[in-house]
Design a protein around this motif. Structure first.
Motif, short mmCIF file in Angstrom:
data_model
loop_
_atom_site.label_atom_id
_atom_site.label_comp_id
_atom_site.label_asym_id
_atom_site.label_seq_id
_atom_site.Cartn_x
_atom_site.Cartn_y
_atom_site.Cartn_z
N GLU A 1 0.77 -1.31 -0.22
CA GLU A 1 0.20 -0.02 0.06
C GLU A 1 0.89 1.22 -0.03
O GLU A 1 0.70 2.02 -0.51
N LEU A 2 1.92 0.98 0.79
CA LEU A 2 2.58 2.46 0.74
C LEU A 2 3.33 2.85 -0.64
O LEU A 2 3.58 3.74 -0.93
N ALA A 3 4.06 1.81 -1.21
CA ALA A 3 4.39 1.61 -2.66
C ALA A 3 3.25 2.47 -3.39
O ALA A 3 3.78 3.31 -4.47
N ARG A 4 2.10 2.07 -3.40
CA ARG A 4 1.05 2.68 -4.27
C ARG A 4 0.96 4.03 -4.11
O ARG A 4 0.35 4.95 -4.76
N LEU A 5 1.09 4.38 -2.85
CA LEU A 5 0.70 5.63 -2.32
C LEU A 5 1.73 6.93 -2.35
O LEU A 5 1.42 7.80 -2.74
N CYS A 6 2.96 6.26 -2.69
CA CYS A 6 4.14 7.23 -2.74
C CYS A 6 4.42 7.58 -4.48
O CYS A 6 4.31 6.51 -5.47
N ARG A 7 4.43 8.81 -4.65
CA ARG A 7 4.87 9.29 -5.92
C ARG A 7 6.26 8.58 -6.24
O ARG A 7 6.87 8.79 -5.26
N PRO A 8 6.61 8.83 -7.62
CA PRO A 8 8.08 8.49 -7.79
C PRO A 8 9.06 9.53 -7.12
O PRO A 8 8.78 10.82 -7.05
N GLY A 9 9.96 9.07 -6.58
CA GLY A 9 11.03 10.07 -5.65
C GLY A 9 10.33 10.17 -4.29
O GLY A 9 11.43 10.69 -3.38
N VAL B 1 7.93 -4.59 -4.54
CA VAL B 1 6.96 -3.75 -5.01
C VAL B 1 7.73 -2.26 -5.42
O VAL B 1 6.58 -1.46 -5.75
N GLY B 2 8.80 -2.27 -5.57
CA GLY B 2 9.18 -1.03 -6.24
C GLY B 2 9.83 -0.15 -5.09
O GLY B 2 10.24 1.19 -5.59
N LEU B 3 10.15 -0.36 -3.90
CA LEU B 3 10.69 0.48 -2.78
C LEU B 3 12.09 0.16 -2.62
O LEU B 3 12.48 -1.10 -2.82
N THR B 4 12.70 1.07 -2.37
CA THR B 4 14.14 0.89 -1.62
C THR B 4 14.42 1.36 -0.10
O THR B 4 13.93 2.37 0.12
N VAL B 5 15.06 0.51 0.44
CA VAL B 5 15.22 0.79 1.76
C VAL B 5 16.41 1.89 2.06
O VAL B 5 17.45 1.46 1.56
N VAL B 6 16.08 2.85 2.75
CA VAL B 6 17.12 4.03 2.69
C VAL B 6 17.67 4.17 4.15
O VAL B 6 18.75 4.34 4.36
N ALA B 7 16.74 3.33 5.04
CA ALA B 7 17.30 3.36 6.48
C ALA B 7 16.53 2.23 7.25
O ALA B 7 15.32 2.06 6.88
N LEU B 8 17.15 1.44 8.06
CA LEU B 8 16.45 0.44 8.64
C LEU B 8 16.98 0.58 10.44
O LEU B 8 18.13 0.71 10.62
N SER B 9 15.93 0.88 11.14
CA SER B 9 16.29 1.06 12.49
C SER B 9 15.69 0.04 13.32
O SER B 9 14.28 -0.28 13.30
N PRO B 10 16.10 -0.76 14.48
CA PRO B 10 15.55 -1.63 15.20
C PRO B 10 14.77 -0.93 16.23
O PRO B 10 15.12 0.16 16.63
N GLY B 11 13.42 -1.48 16.59
CA GLY B 11 12.79 -0.99 17.54
C GLY B 11 13.20 -1.41 19.23
O GLY B 11 14.35 -1.92 19.22
N VAL B 12 12.22 -1.25 19.93
CA VAL B 12 12.49 -1.62 21.19
C VAL B 12 12.61 -3.19 21.33
O VAL B 12 12.10 -4.04 20.63
N THR C 1 12.44 2.97 6.50
CA THR C 1 12.24 4.21 5.87
C THR C 1 12.79 3.81 4.45
O THR C 1 13.68 3.34 4.31
N CYS C 2 11.73 3.91 3.23
CA CYS C 2 11.94 3.71 1.89
C CYS C 2 11.57 4.89 1.03
O CYS C 2 10.84 5.84 1.46
#
Length: 102
Positions: free
Chosen positions: A1-9, A47-58, A99-100
């Motif tokens: 769903e996030l990929a569908r909602l995001c415009r290119p860039g 789905v066409g997204l690129t991970v730019v950051a990954l953070s562990p939660g608690v 963060t994608c």
């Protein structure tokens, strides 16, 4: 769903429960659907997204944090979580925040 909602860039953030976490024991059955980090990355790329950051939660189960509402108890819980994070090298994190970008 996030990929569908995001415009290119464009991009966004979302959180997924970590399959390798013991924190899932703090939730009622069916409340959390943990996933493997490698599976999540595969789907995100598919789905066409690129991970730019990954953070562990608690790292500690949710009931521990709910019980840690007084400041002194919360400080102890944060210290215990720091030990778990160091020992587990973040693999024990309850969740991963992605963060994608599209």
């Amino acid at each position: 769903e996030l990929a569908r909602l995001c415009r290119p860039g464009g991009g966004g953030c979302f959180d997924l429960a970590n399959e390798r976490s013991v924190a899932a024991f703090g939730y009622p059955p069916g409340m959390v659907w943990p996933v493997r980090l490698t599976d999540a990355r595969t789907v995100i790329r598919a789905v066409g997204l690129t991970v730019v950051a990954l953070s562990p939660g608690v790292h500690l189960p949710d009931p521990v944090w709910r019980a840690a509402s007084p400041a002194r108890t919360a400080a102890l819980a944060r210290a215990a979580e720091g030990v778990v994070a160091t020992v587990a090298r973040s693999h024990g994190a309850r969740s991963w925040t992605f963060t994608c970008r599209r």
